[in-house]
Design a protein around this motif. Structure first.
Motif, PDB file in Angstrom:
ATOM      1  N   ARG A  86      -9.130 -28.053 -12.102  1.00  0.00           N
ATOM      2  CA  ARG A  86      -8.071 -27.899 -13.109  1.00  0.00           C
ATOM      3  C   ARG A  86      -8.351 -28.845 -14.252  1.00  0.00           C
ATOM      4  O   ARG A  86      -8.842 -29.950 -14.048  1.00  0.00           O
ATOM      5  CB  ARG A  86      -6.711 -28.215 -12.504  1.00  0.00           C
TER       6      ARG A  86
ATOM      7  N   ASP B 231      -0.360 -17.339 -25.789  1.00  0.00           N
ATOM      8  CA  ASP B 231       0.484 -16.573 -24.866  1.00  0.00           C
ATOM      9  C   ASP B 231       0.722 -15.151 -25.355  1.00  0.00           C
ATOM     10  O   ASP B 231       0.733 -14.214 -24.550  1.00  0.00           O
ATOM     11  CB  ASP B 231       1.813 -17.289 -24.649  1.00  0.00           C
TER      12      ASP B 231
ATOM     13  N   ALA C  57      -2.495 -13.273 -24.623  1.00  0.00           N
ATOM     14  CA  ALA C  57      -2.635 -13.097 -23.165  1.00  0.00           C
ATOM     15  C   ALA C  57      -1.685 -12.012 -22.663  1.00  0.00           C
ATOM     16  O   ALA C  57      -2.089 -11.138 -21.890  1.00  0.00           O
ATOM     17  CB  ALA C  57      -2.376 -14.422 -22.453  1.00  0.00           C
TER      18      ALA C  57
ATOM     19  N   ARG D  58      -3.207 -10.538 -19.318  1.00  0.00           N
ATOM     20  CA  ARG D  58      -4.007 -11.572 -18.667  1.00  0.00           C
ATOM     21  C   ARG D  58      -3.155 -12.814 -18.508  1.00  0.00           C
ATOM     22  O   ARG D  58      -2.145 -12.962 -19.170  1.00  0.00           O
ATOM     23  CB  ARG D  58      -5.179 -12.015 -19.549  1.00  0.00           C
ATOM     24  N   THR D  59      -3.643 -13.725 -17.693  1.00  0.00           N
ATOM     25  CA  THR D  59      -2.984 -15.019 -17.643  1.00  0.00           C
ATOM     26  C   THR D  59      -3.527 -15.874 -18.787  1.00  0.00           C
ATOM     27  O   THR D  59      -4.586 -15.591 -19.355  1.00  0.00           O
ATOM     28  CB  THR D  59      -3.265 -15.748 -16.312  1.00  0.00           C
ATOM     29  N   ARG D  60      -2.802 -16.893 -19.094  1.00  0.00           N
ATOM     30  CA  ARG D  60      -3.230 -17.862 -20.104  1.00  0.00           C
ATOM     31  C   ARG D  60      -4.598 -18.441 -19.728  1.00  0.00           C
ATOM     32  O   ARG D  60      -5.501 -18.544 -20.562  1.00  0.00           O
ATOM     33  CB  ARG D  60      -2.182 -18.967 -20.190  1.00  0.00           C
ATOM     34  N   SER D  61      -4.763 -18.778 -18.464  1.00  0.00           N
ATOM     35  CA  SER D  61      -6.027 -19.359 -17.999  1.00  0.00           C
ATOM     36  C   SER D  61      -7.194 -18.392 -18.162  1.00  0.00           C
ATOM     37  O   SER D  61      -8.283 -18.787 -18.575  1.00  0.00           O
ATOM     38  CB  SER D  61      -5.921 -19.774 -16.531  1.00  0.00           C
ATOM     39  N   GLU D  62      -6.968 -17.131 -17.825  1.00  0.00           N
ATOM     40  CA  GLU D  62      -8.036 -16.133 -17.985  1.00  0.00           C
ATOM     41  C   GLU D  62      -8.465 -16.016 -19.440  1.00  0.00           C
ATOM     42  O   GLU D  62      -9.666 -15.953 -19.738  1.00  0.00           O
ATOM     43  CB  GLU D  62      -7.569 -14.763 -17.482  1.00  0.00           C
TER      44      GLU D  62
ATOM     45  N   ILE E 122      -8.182 -18.267 -21.873  1.00  0.00           N
ATOM     46  CA  ILE E 122      -8.866 -19.487 -22.322  1.00  0.00           C
ATOM     47  C   ILE E 122     -10.267 -19.563 -21.721  1.00  0.00           C
ATOM     48  O   ILE E 122     -11.227 -19.923 -22.418  1.00  0.00           O
ATOM     49  CB  ILE E 122      -8.023 -20.729 -21.989  1.00  0.00           C
ATOM     50  N   ARG E 123     -10.429 -19.185 -20.447  1.00  0.00           N
ATOM     51  CA  ARG E 123     -11.771 -19.175 -19.842  1.00  0.00           C
ATOM     52  C   ARG E 123     -12.692 -18.223 -20.592  1.00  0.00           C
ATOM     53  O   ARG E 123     -13.846 -18.556 -20.877  1.00  0.00           O
ATOM     54  CB  ARG E 123     -11.700 -18.768 -18.369  1.00  0.00           C
TER      55      ARG E 123
END
Length: 62
Positions: A3, A17, A20, A25-29, A31-32
């Motif tokens: 993390r 957001d 996303a 998608r999620t925020r993490s997806e 950004i990745r």
């Protein structure tokens, strides 16, 4: 998976957001994926610079 904590303005996070959510998608997806694209683009750019530098050096040594 590790993390990472990052800071960003509320306005920027809201834009992240919104994108996303629109892409389901999620925020993490999101950004990745953005970081993957950045790394790939940077790798290509550095490769091109190295090639240009090799040509310049070759021309100087000729």
């Amino acid at each position: 998976m590790a993390r990472v904590l990052i800071s960003m303005s509320n306005d920027f996070l809201s834009k992240v957001d919104t994108i996303a959510n629109s892409e389901q998608r999620t925020r993490s997806e999101l950004i990745r994926e953005a970081l993957r694209v950045y790394i790939k683009r940077n790798r290509i750019s550095n490769s091109l610079k190295a090639e240009e530098n090799a040509i310049l050096l070759s021309d100087l040594l000729a």
